[in-house]
Design a protein around this motif. Sequence first.
Motif, mmCIF file in Angstrom:
data_model
loop_
_atom_site.group_PDB
_atom_site.id
_atom_site.type_symbol
_atom_site.label_atom_id
_atom_site.label_comp_id
_atom_site.label_asym_id
_atom_site.label_seq_id
_atom_site.Cartn_x
_atom_site.Cartn_y
_atom_site.Cartn_z
ATOM 1 N N ALA A 172 2.339 1.726 -3.324
ATOM 2 C CA ALA A 172 1.363 2.066 -4.365
ATOM 3 C C ALA A 172 1.302 3.577 -4.498
ATOM 4 O O ALA A 172 0.917 4.117 -5.528
ATOM 5 C CB ALA A 172 -0.009 1.509 -4.007
ATOM 6 N N ALA A 185 0.839 -1.193 0.000
ATOM 7 C CA ALA A 185 0.000 0.000 0.000
ATOM 8 C C ALA A 185 0.877 1.247 0.000
ATOM 9 O O ALA A 185 0.613 2.207 -0.727
ATOM 10 C CB ALA A 185 -0.900 -0.010 1.229
ATOM 11 N N ALA A 199 -4.101 -1.524 -1.703
ATOM 12 C CA ALA A 199 -3.884 -0.339 -0.884
ATOM 13 C C ALA A 199 -5.149 0.034 -0.128
ATOM 14 O O ALA A 199 -5.110 0.387 1.054
ATOM 15 C CB ALA A 199 -3.435 0.822 -1.768
#
Lengths: 110, 110
Positions: free
Chosen positions: A34, A31, B98
Motif C-alpha cells: 500500500a 500493507a 494497512a
Amino acid sequence: MSHGALSEPDGDRLVEVLAALASPHRLRVLAALAGGRVYVSQLARDLGISRALLQVHLKKLEKAGLVTAHLELSEDGKALKFYEAAPFSLHLTPGSVAVAAATLSTTERT
Amino acid sequence: MSHGALSEPDGDRLVEVLAALASPHRLRVLAALAGGRVYVSQLARDLGISRALLQVHLKKLEKAGLVTAHLELSEDGKALKFYEAAPFSLHLTPGSVAVAAATLSTTERT
DNA sequence: TGCACCTGCCAAAAATAGTTGGCATGAGCC
DNA sequence: GGCTCATGCCAACTATTTTTGGCAGGTGCA
C-alpha cells in the motif's frame, strides 16, 4: 465496465477474497504494498520472510485480485518483478453477506 | 464505548473476523440468520448440514463476534439455543488494511 | 416405558494450508 | 570463471481446518 475495484463480488469470489485477506502475512504484504510498489526479493527482506513463502502468499493475493504484478528490467538489466496493491473497496454487513451467499455455487442439494 | 459493530478492529481481530467469513458454509449460516433468529437444529435442517458441523461453524462465527446466542425455553419446555446475526460493518480498502496490519501482534522481529 | 425432540462434546479421518530448504536459470560485474 | 542478485518451482513436512458418526443428558408426551 469491470469497475476495477470489487465491491459486489459473487459469493465464490467473496470467499476467495476474504480467504486471501485472512492471514497476518498477507495483511502485512498488502500493507507494505500500500506504501508503493516493491519487487519480490526486496519485499521478502522488508518483511523478514523467505522468498518461497512470500511467493505463495503473493500468488494467493494476486489470484484474489488484491495485488497485481509487472515484470520490469532495472537499469542494470536485472529482471525485477514488481507487485503493487490493487485498489479495492469491500463493504461487509450482514445484509451484503446474505446477498453474496445467495450466489454461492458450492456443491449441494440432494 | 464499544461501538457494538466492529469497524476499525485491530489486526489480530480483523484476521479472526475475515477467517470466520471466508467459508461458504459460514456465509450461508450468516445469510440464514440475517433473515431472523433460528435455533441450531432448525438451522441445520434449513441448510441441509449435520448439527455437529453446524456447531463448529457457529462457534467460529460467535468467537469472531458475528453472531450471538441465547438459550431459551420453548412453551413446551424444550431448551432451544437461538442464534442471530450481530450487526456489523466492515469497510476494507488497501488503506484500512494497512492500518490494521500495523497492529498485528504475531511473532516476529529478531 | 418408549419415542421424539433439543443440546453438548469428542475422537478420528480427510482435506487444506502454511513452511522450509534446495536447486535451476539468467544477467551484470570484477 | 566466479560472485552477486533476481526469478521460478518443487518435494516433503508440519500444522490447521473441516467433516463424519456416535454417544450422553434433558424434557415432554402417548
